[in-house]
Motif scaffolding. Structure first.
Motif, PDB file in Angstrom:
ATOM      1  N   ASP A   1       0.875  -1.164   0.000  1.00  0.00           N
ATOM      2  CA  ASP A   1       0.000   0.000   0.000  1.00  0.00           C
ATOM      3  C   ASP A   1       0.914   1.217   0.000  1.00  0.00           C
ATOM      4  O   ASP A   1       1.615   1.461   0.983  1.00  0.00           O
ATOM      5  N   ASP A   2       0.963   1.916  -1.110  1.00  0.00           N
ATOM      6  CA  ASP A   2       1.896   3.050  -1.276  1.00  0.00           C
ATOM      7  C   ASP A   2       3.336   2.627  -1.013  1.00  0.00           C
ATOM      8  O   ASP A   2       4.103   3.355  -0.372  1.00  0.00           O
ATOM      9  N   GLY A   3       3.708   1.440  -1.468  1.00  0.00           N
ATOM     10  CA  GLY A   3       5.074   0.956  -1.326  1.00  0.00           C
ATOM     11  C   GLY A   3       5.409   0.312   0.000  1.00  0.00           C
ATOM     12  O   GLY A   3       6.504  -0.192   0.184  1.00  0.00           O
ATOM     13  N   ASN A   4       4.461   0.315   0.934  1.00  0.00           N
ATOM     14  CA  ASN A   4       4.695  -0.273   2.254  1.00  0.00           C
ATOM     15  C   ASN A   4       3.978  -1.606   2.382  1.00  0.00           C
ATOM     16  O   ASN A   4       2.799  -1.705   2.022  1.00  0.00           O
ATOM     17  N   PRO A   5       4.639  -2.618   2.920  1.00  0.00           N
ATOM     18  CA  PRO A   5       3.971  -3.913   3.103  1.00  0.00           C
ATOM     19  C   PRO A   5       2.773  -3.782   4.045  1.00  0.00           C
ATOM     20  O   PRO A   5       2.893  -3.229   5.138  1.00  0.00           O
ATOM     21  N   CYS A   6       1.635  -4.252   3.582  1.00  0.00           N
ATOM     22  CA  CYS A   6       0.437  -4.200   4.429  1.00  0.00           C
ATOM     23  C   CYS A   6      -0.209  -5.576   4.535  1.00  0.00           C
ATOM     24  O   CYS A   6      -1.252  -5.725   5.161  1.00  0.00           O
ATOM     25  N   GLY A   7       0.408  -6.569   3.932  1.00  0.00           N
ATOM     26  CA  GLY A   7      -0.125  -7.921   4.008  1.00  0.00           C
ATOM     27  C   GLY A   7       0.691  -8.881   3.171  1.00  0.00           C
ATOM     28  O   GLY A   7       1.544  -8.467   2.391  1.00  0.00           O
ATOM     29  N   ILE A   8       0.395 -10.138   3.343  1.00  0.00           N
ATOM     30  CA  ILE A   8       0.996 -11.198   2.535  1.00  0.00           C
ATOM     31  C   ILE A   8      -0.136 -12.113   2.129  1.00  0.00           C
ATOM     32  O   ILE A   8      -0.967 -12.490   2.963  1.00  0.00           O
ATOM     33  N   VAL A   9      -0.187 -12.471   0.845  1.00  0.00           N
ATOM     34  CA  VAL A   9      -1.181 -13.419   0.365  1.00  0.00           C
ATOM     35  C   VAL A   9      -0.445 -14.691  -0.031  1.00  0.00           C
ATOM     36  O   VAL A   9       0.442 -14.667  -0.879  1.00  0.00           O
ATOM     37  N   THR A  10      -0.814 -15.787   0.597  1.00  0.00           N
ATOM     38  CA  THR A  10      -0.180 -17.077   0.348  1.00  0.00           C
ATOM     39  C   THR A  10      -1.062 -17.935  -0.557  1.00  0.00           C
ATOM     40  O   THR A  10      -2.227 -17.610  -0.798  1.00  0.00           O
ATOM     41  N   GLU A  11      -0.500 -19.041  -1.025  1.00  0.00           N
ATOM     42  CA  GLU A  11      -1.285 -20.001  -1.802  1.00  0.00           C
ATOM     43  C   GLU A  11      -2.504 -20.447  -1.000  1.00  0.00           C
ATOM     44  O   GLU A  11      -3.609 -20.559  -1.533  1.00  0.00           O
ATOM     45  N   HIS A  12      -2.292 -20.698   0.271  1.00  0.00           N
ATOM     46  CA  HIS A  12      -3.368 -21.132   1.165  1.00  0.00           C
ATOM     47  C   HIS A  12      -4.474 -20.088   1.230  1.00  0.00           C
ATOM     48  O   HIS A  12      -5.661 -20.424   1.162  1.00  0.00           O
ATOM     49  N   ASP A  13      -4.095 -18.818   1.345  1.00  0.00           N
ATOM     50  CA  ASP A  13      -5.073 -17.727   1.368  1.00  0.00           C
ATOM     51  C   ASP A  13      -5.901 -17.717   0.080  1.00  0.00           C
ATOM     52  O   ASP A  13      -7.118 -17.545   0.112  1.00  0.00           O
ATOM     53  N   ALA A  14      -5.209 -17.854  -1.053  1.00  0.00           N
ATOM     54  CA  ALA A  14      -5.890 -17.804  -2.354  1.00  0.00           C
ATOM     55  C   ALA A  14      -6.875 -18.960  -2.506  1.00  0.00           C
ATOM     56  O   ALA A  14      -8.029 -18.760  -2.917  1.00  0.00           O
ATOM     57  N   LEU A  15      -6.432 -20.152  -2.158  1.00  0.00           N
ATOM     58  CA  LEU A  15      -7.325 -21.314  -2.261  1.00  0.00           C
ATOM     59  C   LEU A  15      -8.517 -21.177  -1.323  1.00  0.00           C
ATOM     60  O   LEU A  15      -9.659 -21.474  -1.697  1.00  0.00           O
ATOM     61  N   GLY A  16      -8.267 -20.724  -0.105  1.00  0.00           N
ATOM     62  CA  GLY A  16      -9.345 -20.543   0.861  1.00  0.00           C
ATOM     63  C   GLY A  16     -10.364 -19.515   0.396  1.00  0.00           C
ATOM     64  O   GLY A  16     -11.578 -19.726   0.513  1.00  0.00           O
ATOM     65  N   ALA A  17      -9.899 -18.395  -0.157  1.00  0.00           N
ATOM     66  CA  ALA A  17     -10.805 -17.347  -0.640  1.00  0.00           C
ATOM     67  C   ALA A  17     -11.641 -17.855  -1.807  1.00  0.00           C
ATOM     68  O   ALA A  17     -12.846 -17.589  -1.891  1.00  0.00           O
ATOM     69  N   ALA A  18     -11.009 -18.585  -2.707  1.00  0.00           N
ATOM     70  CA  ALA A  18     -11.735 -19.130  -3.853  1.00  0.00           C
ATOM     71  C   ALA A  18     -12.808 -20.116  -3.390  1.00  0.00           C
ATOM     72  O   ALA A  18     -13.948 -20.091  -3.879  1.00  0.00           O
ATOM     73  N   LEU A  19     -12.473 -20.958  -2.451  1.00  0.00           N
ATOM     74  CA  LEU A  19     -13.425 -21.946  -1.946  1.00  0.00           C
ATOM     75  C   LEU A  19     -14.574 -21.282  -1.194  1.00  0.00           C
ATOM     76  O   LEU A  19     -15.742 -21.606  -1.418  1.00  0.00           O
ATOM     77  N   ARG A  20     -14.249 -20.345  -0.317  1.00  0.00           N
ATOM     78  CA  ARG A  20     -15.293 -19.681   0.476  1.00  0.00           C
ATOM     79  C   ARG A  20     -16.247 -18.848  -0.360  1.00  0.00           C
ATOM     80  O   ARG A  20     -17.437 -18.833  -0.101  1.00  0.00           O
ATOM     81  N   THR A  21     -15.706 -18.119  -1.330  1.00  0.00           N
ATOM     82  CA  THR A  21     -16.554 -17.197  -2.094  1.00  0.00           C
ATOM     83  C   THR A  21     -17.196 -17.848  -3.306  1.00  0.00           C
ATOM     84  O   THR A  21     -18.264 -17.417  -3.732  1.00  0.00           O
ATOM     85  N   GLY A  22     -16.537 -18.838  -3.902  1.00  0.00           N
ATOM     86  CA  GLY A  22     -17.053 -19.444  -5.124  1.00  0.00           C
ATOM     87  C   GLY A  22     -16.984 -18.500  -6.316  1.00  0.00           C
ATOM     88  O   GLY A  22     -17.560 -18.779  -7.366  1.00  0.00           O
ATOM     89  N   ARG A  23     -16.272 -17.388  -6.146  1.00  0.00           N
ATOM     90  CA  ARG A  23     -16.161 -16.388  -7.206  1.00  0.00           C
ATOM     91  C   ARG A  23     -14.855 -16.572  -7.975  1.00  0.00           C
ATOM     92  O   ARG A  23     -13.873 -17.097  -7.439  1.00  0.00           O
ATOM     93  N   PRO A  24     -14.819 -16.094  -9.225  1.00  0.00           N
ATOM     94  CA  PRO A  24     -13.553 -16.116  -9.977  1.00  0.00           C
ATOM     95  C   PRO A  24     -12.507 -15.257  -9.253  1.00  0.00           C
ATOM     96  O   PRO A  24     -12.844 -14.251  -8.612  1.00  0.00           O
ATOM     97  N   LEU A  25     -11.257 -15.629  -9.381  1.00  0.00           N
ATOM     98  CA  LEU A  25     -10.182 -14.925  -8.680  1.00  0.00           C
ATOM     99  C   LEU A  25     -10.078 -13.461  -9.088  1.00  0.00           C
ATOM    100  O   LEU A  25      -9.681 -12.625  -8.280  1.00  0.00           O
ATOM    101  N   ASP A  26     -10.438 -13.135 -10.327  1.00  0.00           N
ATOM    102  CA  ASP A  26     -10.346 -11.733 -10.742  1.00  0.00           C
ATOM    103  C   ASP A  26     -11.442 -10.860 -10.131  1.00  0.00           C
ATOM    104  O   ASP A  26     -11.411  -9.642 -10.259  1.00  0.00           O
TER     105      ASP A  26
END
Length: 153
Positions: free
Chosen positions: A48-73
């Motif tokens: 966020d404006d060049g400063n680290p504000c989070g980390i997204v892992t493979e696990h995060d991505a898979l979990g979000a896709a499963l929970r939401t059922g929405r396309p990743l984009d």
């Protein structure tokens, strides 16, 4: 005193990866996953404006896709990049960062030098170098023992 002796002398800058894969806070999860796959890494640092504000892992991505059922984009990275990011500096000892990682339950720590993101230290980086760390620790212990025996310590 094995690994603890050397760990206090090994610095983050000696083990960190300098090729940090990042994504902006306003990116989609699809962009984050594409960057992970292209770089062959398991996470991206969210900026966020060049400063680290989070980390997204493979696990995060898979979990979000499963929970939401929405396309990743359609899933904003901002929904996954929350909380305080544990960071460190290049001159910090690996022992100190490893302790923080354990206490905070994190496996990846962005490395900041001043205001710049200069690297990332992962649990994998530490594990890959563990045998080297133990070998050097043994050498330091042996040298200390010789110095003590010679009355020079």
């Amino acid at each position: 005193m094995s690994a603890g002796v050397l760990a206090s002398t090994v610095l983050v800058e000696e083990l960190m990866s300098t090729d940090v894969v990042t994504v902006d806070l306003d990116a989609s999860l699809a962009e984050a996953v594409e960057r992970q796959l292209s770089a062959g890494v398991g996470s991206v640092v969210v900026l966020d404006d060049g400063n680290p504000c989070g980390i997204v892992t493979e696990h995060d991505a898979l979990g979000a896709a499963l929970r939401t059922g929405r396309p990743l984009d359609e899933i904003p990275v901002a929904k996954l990049a929350h909380g305080t990011v544990v960071t460190t500096q290049p001159g910090t000892t690996v022992q100190t960062v490893a302790r923080q990682m354990s206490e905070k339950g994190v496996k990846k720590v962005p490395v900041i030098d001043g205001l710049d993101l200069v690297g990332i230290l992962t649990l994998t980086d530490i594990v890959w170098h563990l045998s080297e760390i133990r070998t050097e620790a043994s050498e330091i212990d042996a040298a200390r023992d010789r110095w003590e025996s010679a009355g020079e310590f």
